[in-house]
Write a protein that holds these residues in place. Structure first.
Motif, PDB file in Angstrom:
ATOM      1  N   ASP A  13     -10.623  28.953   8.485  1.00 26.95           N
ATOM      2  CA  ASP A  13     -10.507  29.374   9.885  1.00 26.95           C
ATOM      3  C   ASP A  13      -9.600  28.422  10.671  1.00 26.95           C
ATOM      4  N   LEU A  21      -7.067  26.717   9.387  1.00 23.54           N
ATOM      5  CA  LEU A  21      -5.683  26.977   8.975  1.00 23.54           C
ATOM      6  C   LEU A  21      -5.171  28.262   9.639  1.00 23.54           C
ATOM      7  N   ARG A  22      -6.022  29.268   9.709  1.00 28.35           N
ATOM      8  CA  ARG A  22      -5.650  30.494  10.418  1.00 28.35           C
ATOM      9  C   ARG A  22      -5.406  30.180  11.899  1.00 28.35           C
ATOM     10  N   ALA A  72      -4.226  27.463  13.062  1.00 33.89           N
ATOM     11  CA  ALA A  72      -2.912  26.824  13.154  1.00 33.89           C
ATOM     12  C   ALA A  72      -1.811  27.881  13.201  1.00 33.89           C
ATOM     13  N   ASP A  73      -1.917  28.897  12.365  1.00 33.86           N
ATOM     14  CA  ASP A  73      -0.951  30.009  12.414  1.00 33.86           C
ATOM     15  C   ASP A  73      -0.917  30.632  13.811  1.00 33.86           C
ATOM     16  N   LYS A  85       0.630  28.344  16.469  1.00 32.86           N
ATOM     17  CA  LYS A  85       2.087  28.250  16.288  1.00 32.86           C
ATOM     18  C   LYS A  85       2.769  29.520  16.766  1.00 32.86           C
ATOM     19  N   GLU A  86       2.215  30.661  16.420  1.00 31.58           N
ATOM     20  CA  GLU A  86       2.839  31.934  16.806  1.00 31.58           C
ATOM     21  C   GLU A  86       2.744  32.177  18.310  1.00 31.58           C
ATOM     22  N   ASN A  87       1.826  31.456  18.977  1.00 31.40           N
ATOM     23  CA  ASN A  87       1.729  31.563  20.425  1.00 31.40           C
ATOM     24  C   ASN A  87       2.510  30.474  21.144  1.00 31.40           C
ATOM     25  N   PHE A 130       0.451  21.454  18.575  1.00 26.60           N
ATOM     26  CA  PHE A 130      -0.872  20.934  18.245  1.00 26.60           C
ATOM     27  C   PHE A 130      -0.769  19.841  17.193  1.00 26.60           C
ATOM     28  N   GLY A 153      -2.660  18.306  13.724  1.00 21.82           N
ATOM     29  CA  GLY A 153      -3.534  18.748  12.644  1.00 21.82           C
ATOM     30  C   GLY A 153      -2.849  19.819  11.829  1.00 21.82           C
ATOM     31  N   PRO A 154      -3.492  20.332  10.793  1.00 24.06           N
ATOM     32  CA  PRO A 154      -4.851  20.003  10.384  1.00 24.06           C
ATOM     33  C   PRO A 154      -4.948  18.617   9.738  1.00 24.06           C
ATOM     34  N   LYS A 188       4.102  38.427  13.582  1.00 19.96           N
ATOM     35  CA  LYS A 188       3.058  37.420  13.663  1.00 19.96           C
ATOM     36  C   LYS A 188       1.878  37.897  12.828  1.00 19.96           C
ATOM     37  N   TYR A 209       6.138  24.449   9.452  1.00 22.31           N
ATOM     38  CA  TYR A 209       5.558  25.454  10.340  1.00 22.31           C
ATOM     39  C   TYR A 209       4.425  24.790  11.115  1.00 22.31           C
ATOM     40  N   TRP A 210       3.596  24.060  10.384  1.00 25.24           N
ATOM     41  CA  TRP A 210       2.589  23.206  11.013  1.00 25.24           C
ATOM     42  C   TRP A 210       2.105  22.173  10.001  1.00 25.24           C
TER      43      TRP A 210
END
Lengths: 318, 318, 318, 318
Positions: free
Chosen positions: A230, A232-233, A235-236, A239-241, A245, A247-248, C142, D300-301
């Motif tokens: 959750d 890692l999701r 983080a996606d 980033k897409e917004n 940030f 981490g992780p 996305k 990407y992150w």
């Protein structure tokens, strides 16, 4: 009469100069649910939070935290805390029931560090509209409705420039927090402490930061997700917004798997995390970390919070 | 003097007719660590268990659980529980310190259901040899050293044919358990209850099962992993070791993501699980499920425990 | 001139008697993106699908699949396939470019089993609107915008009552599929085959099912997610949307971790899956499973697809 | 006669000055299986690798890669590649079958960059001893037997100071690689390219690095795991084994979720990764990244590979 006790962290009352942006961040990106919107205050909670709210959002000139709310174990504990605190010379304000929607009579006071705490017992558990309600009887909302969708509010991390040892003592002696892990400087002074009234490693972390612009700061508030995946999701999604940030990464202290992201409206940092461990032992010996062990206590692995500009940002906690 | 309290579930004392097979199962497949092997008793715990053991294994004629051990909040609680139980007419045996390695003075007694409980306060926290020790100061062993490698002991699930309501009352009134979720039959009698002294949904589940061969049975003991993915990896490991199991599935009650597998030595069922939720609210209203809701309370999704032969196997709890 | 080749599975042309319900299912629950809506046909794809669509949805009297589309390796392969198929006596229809939006000139024909296949080379790669576009240059949309949000279209599973061996031969000899895994009955006849033109274990599975109501059926189409945890999250989402499903479970054949759920509009089953393995070996020896091994080939672990009513539902593939 | 083709990456022939340490790293920490140990060469592969080995380890004075092995699509392709390369003036050495255990007749030659490649068709698929064999007929070994336990070998990343454009041309024109993603400098020269003969984004990445001590270097070899959670578990395992690493992070290029760790014996970097995407489109347009987009293409992150000392370490590829 028995000593009053805290049951749990309740909520943070957050003020933001850009309410629309903060609402977008907390509702669309983090995915909190709104239980009420009244007198300019938005009441938010995660899908698995049982009480009326775990965050309030309202517009103001600067981004800051008005106070941190805590729930007591019993209704009479509110008054007992008031009496005990006043005995110690603490100014205690009584707040009538309903001042904050969903909350019964409360008291507010400042820690020696300057942070405002609110204590209350009664909190409504609002029913959820049918289309948002989980099919599970033990979960308020459907999970995964929007954005990151963490399960529940978890902890706050507060920083101060002043009265550091007094504040640790106050938290433990007046409020009943147990020290779980702590960092000492070379003189043996505690400069960071993770404390809880629950089996969580921390409901609150209190950190000495002599260089802050004002004494009482909120470093972050934190929402908890069930699984590492959750995070890692998340983080996606961040980033897409277009949100920056940290981490992780996984802290040594508390073993938390974390992301840190800033609400672009208020400047308040939010930690998205999972992992960690629970402390059920009644004779827990606080885990002591020295400055020499700071690298590991900060970062077991991953993107470190140290030496990142983003990490030094805190908002005032009035 | 204040009422004595339980702090946490401690361990299960398991007897197995095939000690080698049980040791293989618990140490190689589940991946528990052994802290001691003395007088024919093997003391095991998970990598993140802080006390001396969470399972003892010894050879005997039949697979059964001798008793379930619980830790009290204070040292004096052991004696206070003894006095309170004897006042209620319960036979209480005092067990000298060291009878079980790592444990201080304890008391043992039977629930109305026939299950034996042990209460103690003192438990050693043995140091871990350097090569098995985690680099983390807040975690006893390296995780992932062998097999499934769950983090910690979690709960027990016990069944009985007799004195069902008396046992619920006993658990709540004498031992201080809070009812968290329960199932009622069409007459309104509680026939399954999930209870805890901690914020976990259950430290113990107690289920009425009128058809069992002996009154007091252990349905399963449970170890907790951090992530859902760990449970899927556990399924791979169990399958590759030739062990049959139920799951993965997610219960409605407690929201646990589970696998159920039987120790091929003792016949004791073990639940590998994660997920669930924590209850910090001091005024938790127990979640009530009716028989009509049994499908959902049993299974939110996945491989169901109902109508599976494996599910009806329990071992005697003497 | 070299033999024509298929590059990949393209899309399924699905007809549904309840278009609104199917659109809700595929767009809101599964989370597919819509690239076009023209002449009553909705063109959908997953966030990581590169071509114009991987599913078309249109209204019709009964739920059925019109055909399955496949992309060739080269533009001239479409004509070469036509010539080769006609040499074998297969009726081949030529479909002008643009008949299906986004698709160039295509051919359509029936397998010996009665299933219609479409072959084409040209397919548009539509640009994505800025607010839905991923920040990644190698990903169209996305991820995690809505619902389950699988990454890409993966495979189809088709069943037939007739011409089973002829169909296997046709798929391999005329269309160039490689057999990857197969099940034989006690007479040594192949009754289930997983075949691919890519390193996936299967782009198509073809299964003999003598009891079906019409010869050519679509058992399911499948979308792929990156992580096991995504499948568990999908289970939560399906359950909260009131949809019944089979799984999670892991097949022995293909090692797929799966959920099976039915589009409530069309009756078309959809598999959500991850896991599996890739075959890069040029001399792959097809993995043979006998009926005796059927339990393992079906289910490595988890909620089994066997003996479930939901598993026997297929839609007509005209 | 048709053009010869490569089927897949085969293995890396690694030389290590500290064989014991390298064996510990690859067998105990990474968890590779050993298929043979002959004449001082250890043959290793992952649990899901189908061929005889994907890594060879032998003792030598310095840590370096002798060559990278590739499997051709057909047996006759080895000879056809030899003829085509010699026509281009490349020195090609023929290596008799069995020179490397498990490998048939092979050829070896150097890229313009100075890297040695080996091409072969025949490779044994050794049977696995019963106690290590998976119960699955499509998987060689039980997964999760030891250490991190990745599924399969994935790609190599090689660096050079010389003949950069010639090497890209050579890889594409002589060996048939498809460019999938690439980075250009401000003059439009490709300075990093991810290329494959399979639907993977890259079987090989080739990077221009003018500052390297010798022209031909191996930056890393990579093993693939199924799930993101596996990479986080890998981080725990590396940390507990005292190994430094970069990550977890997610590249923009290839979308790989990664950890980078160095074999303490040879100095060879190993990437543990999952995620990414597959390319089935026959007309894939290579994704172009400029230097301005380098931050995103790299990360990407997560924990970035840039500006980390560990990232600049490469071993010689003779």
């Amino acid at each position: 009469m028995s000593k009053p006790e805290l049951a749990k962290l309740g909520y943070v009352a957050l003020v933001t100069p850009d309410l629309d942006k903060s609402l977008w961040f907390f509702k669309e990106v983090i995915g909190l649910e709104e239980t009420a919107n009244q007198n300019g205050v938005h009441y938010l909670r995660a899908y698995g939070d049982f009480g009326h709210h775990t965050l309030t959002l309202e517009k103001g000139e600067s981004g800051h935290a008005k106070y941190v709310g805590w729930r007591t174990k019993k209704r009479e504990d509110v008054q007992l805390f008031k009496e005990a605190l006043e005995l110690k010379g603490v100014d205690v304000e009584t707040v009538p029931a309903g001042t904050t929607k969903g909350i019964g009579e409360a008291i507010r006071f400042q820690l020696p560090s300057g942070h405002s705490f609110e204590l209350y017992y009664d909190m409504e558990k609002p029913a959820v509209e049918a289309h948002r309600r989980s099919v599970l009887k033990n979960q308020p909302y459907k999970a995964w409705a929007k954005g990151i969708s963490p399960r529940r509010f978890d902890h706050v991390n507060i920083h101060s420039t002043i009265n550091v040892q007094e504040t640790y003592d106050f938290l433990m002696e007046q409020l009943g927090f147990n020290m779980r892990e702590y960092v000492v400087d070379d003189d043996g002074n505690t400069i960071a402490g993770w404390m809880s009234v629950t089996p969580l490693v921390h409901d609150v972390a209190f950190i000495a930061k002599p260089t802050l612009p004002t004494p009482a700061r909120l470093h972050h508030l934190s929402y908890w997700s069930d699984d590492s995946q959750d995070i890692l999701r998340a983080a996606d999604i961040l980033k897409e917004n277009g949100l920056q940030f940290i981490g992780p990464g996984k802290h040594g202290v508390s073993q938390a798997l974390y992301l840190y992201v800033m609400d672009p409206g208020s400047g308040c940092r939010v930690e998205l995390f999972t992992g960690g461990y629970l402390i059920f032992e009644p004779d827990w010996e606080p885990v002591k970390w020295t400055l020499d062990e700071r690298a590991l206590s900060n970062t077991y692995w991953g993107d470190t919070v140290q030496d990142k500009e983003l990490n030094n940002i805190t908002i005032e906690a009035k």
